[in-house]
Design an enzyme around this catalytic site. Structure first.
Site, PDB file in Angstrom:
ATOM      1  N   HIS A   1      12.173 -10.533   5.681  1.00 34.82           N
ATOM      2  CA  HIS A   1      10.726  -9.844   5.987  1.00 34.82           C
ATOM      3  C   HIS A   1      10.332  -8.766   5.004  1.00 34.82           C
ATOM      4  O   HIS A   1      11.585  -7.813   4.769  1.00 34.82           O
ATOM      5  CB  HIS A   1      10.600  -9.410   7.342  1.00 34.82           C
ATOM      6  CG  HIS A   1      10.818 -10.263   8.388  1.00 34.82           C
ATOM      7  ND1 HIS A   1      10.157 -11.533   8.720  1.00 34.82           N
ATOM      8  CD2 HIS A   1      11.788 -10.651   9.072  1.00 34.82           C
ATOM      9  CE1 HIS A   1      10.329 -12.060   9.706  1.00 34.82           C
ATOM     10  NE2 HIS A   1      11.695 -11.873   9.905  1.00 34.82           N
ATOM     11  N   LEU A   2       9.498  -8.744   4.425  1.00 38.70           N
ATOM     12  CA  LEU A   2       9.048  -7.545   3.559  1.00 38.70           C
ATOM     13  C   LEU A   2       8.970  -6.353   4.094  1.00 38.70           C
ATOM     14  O   LEU A   2       9.454  -5.248   3.968  1.00 38.70           O
ATOM     15  CB  LEU A   2       7.599  -7.816   2.880  1.00 38.70           C
ATOM     16  CG  LEU A   2       7.528  -9.048   1.963  1.00 38.70           C
ATOM     17  CD1 LEU A   2       6.241  -9.851   2.405  1.00 38.70           C
ATOM     18  CD2 LEU A   2       7.698  -8.815   0.391  1.00 38.70           C
ATOM     19  N   SER A   3       8.382  -6.281   5.535  1.00 37.26           N
ATOM     20  CA  SER A   3       8.078  -5.121   6.175  1.00 37.26           C
ATOM     21  C   SER A   3       9.439  -4.852   7.235  1.00 37.26           C
ATOM     22  O   SER A   3      10.101  -5.914   7.409  1.00 37.26           O
ATOM     23  CB  SER A   3       6.728  -5.160   7.009  1.00 37.26           C
ATOM     24  OG  SER A   3       6.824  -6.195   7.833  1.00 37.26           O
TER      25      SER A   3
ATOM     26  N   TYR B   1       2.599  -4.698   2.919  1.00 43.70           N
ATOM     27  CA  TYR B   1       3.334  -5.735   2.086  1.00 43.70           C
ATOM     28  C   TYR B   1       3.364  -5.618   0.803  1.00 43.70           C
ATOM     29  O   TYR B   1       4.255  -6.168   0.046  1.00 43.70           O
ATOM     30  CB  TYR B   1       2.587  -7.258   2.544  1.00 43.70           C
ATOM     31  CG  TYR B   1       2.584  -7.486   3.905  1.00 43.70           C
ATOM     32  CD1 TYR B   1       4.144  -7.810   4.567  1.00 43.70           C
ATOM     33  CD2 TYR B   1       1.228  -7.662   4.659  1.00 43.70           C
ATOM     34  CE1 TYR B   1       3.794  -8.066   5.990  1.00 43.70           C
ATOM     35  CE2 TYR B   1       1.320  -8.123   5.835  1.00 43.70           C
ATOM     36  CZ  TYR B   1       2.400  -8.304   6.688  1.00 43.70           C
ATOM     37  OH  TYR B   1       2.548  -8.636   8.114  1.00 43.70           O
TER      38      TYR B   1
ATOM     39  N   ASP C   1      14.468 -24.219  16.423  1.00 45.56           N
ATOM     40  CA  ASP C   1      15.071 -25.571  16.976  1.00 45.56           C
ATOM     41  C   ASP C   1      15.533 -26.557  15.409  1.00 45.56           C
ATOM     42  O   ASP C   1      16.546 -26.929  15.668  1.00 45.56           O
ATOM     43  CB  ASP C   1      14.544 -26.504  17.815  1.00 45.56           C
ATOM     44  CG  ASP C   1      14.414 -25.783  19.154  1.00 45.56           C
ATOM     45  OD1 ASP C   1      15.222 -24.773  19.402  1.00 45.56           O
ATOM     46  OD2 ASP C   1      13.520 -26.268  20.099  1.00 45.56           O
TER      47      ASP C   1
ATOM     48  N   GLU D   1      17.299 -14.846   7.028  1.00 43.51           N
ATOM     49  CA  GLU D   1      15.828 -14.470   7.525  1.00 43.51           C
ATOM     50  C   GLU D   1      15.446 -13.225   6.761  1.00 43.51           C
ATOM     51  O   GLU D   1      16.240 -12.232   6.844  1.00 43.51           O
ATOM     52  CB  GLU D   1      15.791 -14.346   8.917  1.00 43.51           C
ATOM     53  CG  GLU D   1      14.529 -13.802   9.455  1.00 43.51           C
ATOM     54  CD  GLU D   1      14.217 -13.446  11.019  1.00 43.51           C
ATOM     55  OE1 GLU D   1      15.490 -13.480  11.547  1.00 43.51           O
ATOM     56  OE2 GLU D   1      13.535 -12.953  11.615  1.00 43.51           O
TER      57      GLU D   1
ATOM     58  N   PRO E   1       3.177 -18.793   6.913  1.00 39.60           N
ATOM     59  CA  PRO E   1       1.847 -18.726   6.926  1.00 39.60           C
ATOM     60  C   PRO E   1       1.429 -17.108   6.242  1.00 39.60           C
ATOM     61  O   PRO E   1       2.095 -16.105   6.465  1.00 39.60           O
ATOM     62  CB  PRO E   1       1.519 -18.706   8.140  1.00 39.60           C
ATOM     63  CG  PRO E   1       2.639 -18.444   9.040  1.00 39.60           C
ATOM     64  CD  PRO E   1       3.833 -18.863   8.175  1.00 39.60           C
ATOM     65  N   ASN E   2       0.108 -17.200   5.401  1.00 38.33           N
ATOM     66  CA  ASN E   2      -0.251 -16.108   4.956  1.00 38.33           C
ATOM     67  C   ASN E   2       0.684 -15.346   3.720  1.00 38.33           C
ATOM     68  O   ASN E   2      -0.123 -14.410   3.127  1.00 38.33           O
ATOM     69  CB  ASN E   2      -0.753 -14.907   6.124  1.00 38.33           C
ATOM     70  CG  ASN E   2      -1.778 -15.703   7.044  1.00 38.33           C
ATOM     71  OD1 ASN E   2      -2.687 -16.154   6.828  1.00 38.33           O
ATOM     72  ND2 ASN E   2      -1.110 -15.411   8.348  1.00 38.33           N
TER      73      ASN E   2
ATOM     74  N   ARG F   1       7.036  -1.952  13.498  1.00 38.38           N
ATOM     75  CA  ARG F   1       5.794  -2.308  13.779  1.00 38.38           C
ATOM     76  C   ARG F   1       5.522  -2.573  15.267  1.00 38.38           C
ATOM     77  O   ARG F   1       6.047  -2.141  16.138  1.00 38.38           O
ATOM     78  CB  ARG F   1       5.652  -3.479  12.799  1.00 38.38           C
ATOM     79  CG  ARG F   1       5.825  -3.153  11.358  1.00 38.38           C
ATOM     80  CD  ARG F   1       5.436  -4.130  10.433  1.00 38.38           C
ATOM     81  NE  ARG F   1       3.823  -4.518  10.363  1.00 38.38           N
ATOM     82  CZ  ARG F   1       3.348  -5.447  10.120  1.00 38.38           C
ATOM     83  NH1 ARG F   1       4.226  -6.789   9.262  1.00 38.38           N
ATOM     84  NH2 ARG F   1       2.254  -5.820   9.992  1.00 38.38           N
TER      85      ARG F   1
ATOM     86  N   ASN G   1      11.393 -16.693   5.101  1.00 36.26           N
ATOM     87  CA  ASN G   1      10.188 -15.795   5.556  1.00 36.26           C
ATOM     88  C   ASN G   1       9.281 -16.470   6.349  1.00 36.26           C
ATOM     89  O   ASN G   1       8.417 -17.030   5.672  1.00 36.26           O
ATOM     90  CB  ASN G   1       9.835 -14.763   4.508  1.00 36.26           C
ATOM     91  CG  ASN G   1       9.059 -13.590   5.253  1.00 36.26           C
ATOM     92  OD1 ASN G   1       8.629 -13.479   6.619  1.00 36.26           O
ATOM     93  ND2 ASN G   1       8.423 -12.822   4.383  1.00 36.26           N
TER      94      ASN G   1
ATOM     95  N   ARG H   1       6.241  -7.888  17.286  1.00 40.03           N
ATOM     96  CA  ARG H   1       6.928  -8.294  16.068  1.00 40.03           C
ATOM     97  C   ARG H   1       8.569  -8.119  16.194  1.00 40.03           C
ATOM     98  O   ARG H   1       9.291  -8.250  15.374  1.00 40.03           O
ATOM     99  CB  ARG H   1       6.304  -7.641  14.796  1.00 40.03           C
ATOM    100  CG  ARG H   1       4.851  -8.200  14.209  1.00 40.03           C
ATOM    101  CD  ARG H   1       4.690  -7.401  13.042  1.00 40.03           C
ATOM    102  NE  ARG H   1       3.212  -7.118  12.928  1.00 40.03           N
ATOM    103  CZ  ARG H   1       2.282  -8.071  12.553  1.00 40.03           C
ATOM    104  NH1 ARG H   1       2.887  -9.482  12.129  1.00 40.03           N
ATOM    105  NH2 ARG H   1       0.995  -8.092  12.440  1.00 40.03           N
TER     106      ARG H   1
ATOM    107  N   ARG I   1      -3.034  -9.134   0.481  1.00 42.21           N
ATOM    108  CA  ARG I   1      -3.044  -8.750   1.954  1.00 42.21           C
ATOM    109  C   ARG I   1      -2.586  -7.598   2.213  1.00 42.21           C
ATOM    110  O   ARG I   1      -1.384  -7.365   1.964  1.00 42.21           O
ATOM    111  CB  ARG I   1      -2.306 -10.078   2.332  1.00 42.21           C
ATOM    112  CG  ARG I   1      -2.089  -9.938   3.593  1.00 42.21           C
ATOM    113  CD  ARG I   1      -0.947 -10.855   4.154  1.00 42.21           C
ATOM    114  NE  ARG I   1      -0.621 -11.086   5.687  1.00 42.21           N
ATOM    115  CZ  ARG I   1       0.436 -11.422   6.204  1.00 42.21           C
ATOM    116  NH1 ARG I   1       1.477 -12.090   5.671  1.00 42.21           N
ATOM    117  NH2 ARG I   1       0.620 -11.465   7.679  1.00 42.21           N
TER     118      ARG I   1
ATOM    119  N   ALA J   1       4.315 -14.768  10.470  1.00 38.83           N
ATOM    120  CA  ALA J   1       4.197 -14.942  12.043  1.00 38.83           C
ATOM    121  C   ALA J   1       4.946 -15.647  12.722  1.00 38.83           C
ATOM    122  O   ALA J   1       4.897 -15.814  13.934  1.00 38.83           O
ATOM    123  CB  ALA J   1       2.882 -14.728  12.045  1.00 38.83           C
TER     124      ALA J   1
END
Ligand code: DQA
Length: 151
Positions: free
Chosen positions: A105-107, A29, A92, A103, A16-17, A112, A79, A116, A24, A82
């Site tokens: 993540h950009l950040s 990001y 699951d 997995e 999402p997002n 943070r 990614n 998170r 954003r 959230a």
């Protein structure tokens, strides 16, 4: 003997997002758009001689269905946005399908907010890359392909 890489197909999931990347919170990001990240991944995939299929969704169930339908793919690069911090259901689904998953993540999620710092995905992933901006995706793809080729 390493396996021939062109046999590998990788599902790339953006949660999402992430469709808003570029606009954003660029201070967190960056200014790279999702299309640009997918182009970067296509170019890296071509160098690595693997196939990728990117999919973005803002809906948890769509991401879960994509993981269930990943039978023809050899691995998953995700990614989860959230949902990383909330979704037992995505965790699951990955666990059920048993596809090697990386997995990204950009950040750097550990620098943070405290909420998170926990990832539901981490315990079912072969590894996690966090904090390198768009480069996290390229590093994640390289790590996943290396894992597939050597296991
Ligand atoms: C993110 C980090 C998450 O905490 C956040 O909710 C996102 C993006 C990242 O790539 O840094 O949407 O996954």
């Amino acid at each position: 003997m390493p396996k021939p890489l062109e046999l590998f197909s990788i599902l790339v999931l953006h949660g999402p997002n992430l469709n808003l990347l570029g606009k954003r919170e660029p201070g967190i990001y960056g200014v790279v758009t999702l299309d640009e990240i997918n182009c970067l991944l296509m170019s890296e995939a071509s160098k690595l001689q693997v196939q990728i299929l990117p999919l973005q969704s803002n809906h948890e169930g769509v991401l879960i269905d994509a993981i269930h339908n990943a039978t023809e793919h050899h691995g998953i690069l995700i990614n989860a946005g959230a949902y990383t911090h909330t979704s037992v259901a995505i965790r699951d689904a990955i666990s059920a399908m048993k596809k090697p998953t990386v997995e990204v993540h950009l950040s750097n999620i550990y620098q943070r907010e405290a909420f998170r710092h926990h990832s539901y995905i981490a315990s079912v992933a072969i590894g996690q890359i966090s904090g390198f901006g768009a480069e996290s995706y390229r590093l994640g793809l390289q790590a996943l392909v290396h894992h597939l080729a050597t296991n």
